[in-house]
Design an enzyme around this catalytic site. Structure first.
Site, PDB file in Angstrom:
ATOM      1  N   SER A 257       0.835  -1.207   0.000  1.00 37.06           N
ATOM      2  CA  SER A 257       0.000   0.000   0.000  1.00 37.06           C
ATOM      3  C   SER A 257       0.873   1.263   0.000  1.00 37.06           C
ATOM      4  O   SER A 257       0.488   2.287  -0.575  1.00 37.06           O
ATOM      5  CB  SER A 257      -0.970   0.006   1.180  1.00 37.06           C
ATOM      6  OG  SER A 257      -0.287   0.098   2.401  1.00 37.06           O
ATOM      7  N   ASN A 258       2.032   1.191   0.615  1.00 41.26           N
ATOM      8  CA  ASN A 258       2.935   2.352   0.572  1.00 41.26           C
ATOM      9  C   ASN A 258       3.576   2.502  -0.796  1.00 41.26           C
ATOM     10  O   ASN A 258       3.771   3.622  -1.277  1.00 41.26           O
ATOM     11  CB  ASN A 258       3.988   2.238   1.676  1.00 41.26           C
ATOM     12  CG  ASN A 258       3.379   2.504   3.035  1.00 41.26           C
ATOM     13  OD1 ASN A 258       3.114   3.653   3.382  1.00 41.26           O
ATOM     14  ND2 ASN A 258       3.099   1.445   3.786  1.00 41.26           N
TER      15      ASN A 258
ATOM     16  N   HIS B 225      13.437  -7.673   5.358  1.00 42.03           N
ATOM     17  CA  HIS B 225      14.792  -8.091   5.682  1.00 42.03           C
ATOM     18  C   HIS B 225      15.583  -6.906   6.231  1.00 42.03           C
ATOM     19  O   HIS B 225      15.413  -5.781   5.762  1.00 42.03           O
ATOM     20  CB  HIS B 225      15.543  -8.558   4.426  1.00 42.03           C
ATOM     21  CG  HIS B 225      15.095  -9.887   3.906  1.00 42.03           C
ATOM     22  ND1 HIS B 225      14.797 -10.951   4.710  1.00 42.03           N
ATOM     23  CD2 HIS B 225      14.912 -10.334   2.638  1.00 42.03           C
ATOM     24  CE1 HIS B 225      14.445 -11.977   3.970  1.00 42.03           C
ATOM     25  NE2 HIS B 225      14.494 -11.635   2.714  1.00 42.03           N
TER      26      HIS B 225
ATOM     27  N   ASN C 104      13.647   4.193   5.103  1.00 42.97           N
ATOM     28  CA  ASN C 104      12.761   3.176   5.680  1.00 42.97           C
ATOM     29  C   ASN C 104      11.562   3.838   6.336  1.00 42.97           C
ATOM     30  O   ASN C 104      11.621   4.977   6.788  1.00 42.97           O
ATOM     31  CB  ASN C 104      13.514   2.343   6.726  1.00 42.97           C
ATOM     32  CG  ASN C 104      12.666   1.204   7.266  1.00 42.97           C
ATOM     33  OD1 ASN C 104      12.030   0.477   6.500  1.00 42.97           O
ATOM     34  ND2 ASN C 104      12.648   1.041   8.581  1.00 42.97           N
TER      35      ASN C 104
ATOM     36  N   HIS D 263       8.697   3.255   9.314  1.00 46.98           N
ATOM     37  CA  HIS D 263       8.432   2.481  10.533  1.00 46.98           C
ATOM     38  C   HIS D 263       7.089   2.927  11.102  1.00 46.98           C
ATOM     39  O   HIS D 263       6.886   4.131  11.328  1.00 46.98           O
ATOM     40  CB  HIS D 263       9.561   2.726  11.544  1.00 46.98           C
ATOM     41  CG  HIS D 263       9.355   2.020  12.849  1.00 46.98           C
ATOM     42  ND1 HIS D 263       9.076   0.670  12.937  1.00 46.98           N
ATOM     43  CD2 HIS D 263       9.382   2.470  14.136  1.00 46.98           C
ATOM     44  CE1 HIS D 263       8.945   0.331  14.204  1.00 46.98           C
ATOM     45  NE2 HIS D 263       9.125   1.398  14.951  1.00 46.98           N
TER      46      HIS D 263
HETATM   47  C1  GRF Z   1       3.882  -0.668   6.860  1.00 46.03           C
HETATM   48  O1  GRF Z   1       3.100  -0.550   8.009  1.00 46.03           O
HETATM   49  C2  GRF Z   1       5.299  -0.234   7.123  1.00 46.03           C
HETATM   50  O2  GRF Z   1       5.382   0.819   8.023  1.00 46.03           O
HETATM   51  C3  GRF Z   1       5.884  -1.485   7.705  1.00 46.03           C
HETATM   52  O3  GRF Z   1       5.326  -2.528   6.940  1.00 46.03           O
HETATM   53  C4  GRF Z   1       4.045  -2.125   6.470  1.00 46.03           C
HETATM   54  C5  GRF Z   1       3.989  -2.334   4.991  1.00 46.03           C
HETATM   55  O4  GRF Z   1       2.717  -2.090   4.460  1.00 46.03           O
HETATM   56  N1  GRF Z   1       7.323  -1.401   7.685  1.00 46.03           N
HETATM   57  P1  GRF Z   1       2.486  -2.084   2.885  1.00 46.03           P
HETATM   58  O5  GRF Z   1       3.086  -3.374   2.341  1.00 46.03           O
HETATM   59  O6  GRF Z   1       3.153  -0.872   2.322  1.00 46.03           O
HETATM   60  O7  GRF Z   1       1.001  -2.036   2.713  1.00 46.03           O
END
Ligand code: GRF
Length: 203
Positions: A13-14, A96, A112, A114
């Site tokens: 989703s990001n 990873h 990154n 978080h």
């Molecule tokens: C997000 O909550 C990010 O902060 C964490 O893993 C999740 C990934 O979500 N590190 P997506 O795959 O981008 O939906």
């Protein structure tokens, strides 16, 4: 053009937020050169293909099975990204921890995300751990952070942007997760704009 590689392990989703921002012209001069997934079933793969972005599936297992060290995997991953001329790397749910064999190729150019505030809940299940801590009365809010990755420390490094996210008494875990995800999609795009667009144009 600033070319980025986006590394994913799951839903993506990001990644989708970045794709949307690039396509809408909200990250001018930024191009996603390649998306790498370490998992074959990551939904982010479908998102990548749908938008015609080069995709590499690059699992760790063949290295582990062959008894090869983790640094081989990391070094080969860096070589792949360099082959796509990626100058920045965005870890968008990449599961990873990357070693210096990778990071050395992209000094101060690995970003990154978080789903908690700096210094809190590093590692997996950060949202759930924050939710449980709230229920125990240990915290009254959580947050989201975008940071640079200088070394192997998990979810730590110079903070690019972070924002608090409230937790409400009536929230279930799903409510908090949805609020965190909405927040991180915006924060990640804003942080990338600051790093890749504003900084590059000397603003
Ligand atoms: C997000 O909550 C990010 O902060 C964490 O893993 C999740 C990934 O979500 N590190 P997506 O795959 O981008 O939906």
């Amino acid at each position: 053009m600033t070319t980025i590689a986006v590394l994913i392990s799951g839903n993506g989703s990001n990644l989708q937020a970045i794709i949307g921002a690039v396509e809408a012209g909200n990250l001018p001069g930024v191009e996603i050169a390649v998306v790498v997934s370490n998992r074959k079933d990551a939904f982010g793969i479908k998102r990548t293909i749908k938008h015609g972005i080069p995709l590499i599936y690059f699992p760790l297992l063949p290295y582990t099975r062959a008894g090869r060290p983790r640094s081989d995997y990391d070094a080969d991953l860096a070589t792949i990204l360099c082959g796509f001329q990626a100058s920045w790397v965005v870890l968008a749910g990449w599961m990873h921890v990357l070693s210096s064999a990778f990071l050395g190729h992209f000094p101060s150019r690995v970003v990154n995300l978080h789903p908690a505030l700096a210094g809190t809940f590093p590692g997996t299940h950060a949202i759930e751990r924050a939710y449980r801590a709230y229920q125990r009365g240990e915290i009254d809010h959580t947050g989201v952070m975008v940071h640079l990755v200088p070394n192997e420390a998990v979810d730590a490094g110079p903070v690019v942007a972070q924002i608090e996210v409230p937790i409400n008494p009536q929230d279930c875990l799903d409510d908090l997760e949805a609020r965190i995800h909405r927040t991180e999609h915006n924060l990640l795009v804003n942080a990338l704009r600051r790093l890749l667009v504003d900084n590059q144009s000397g603003r």
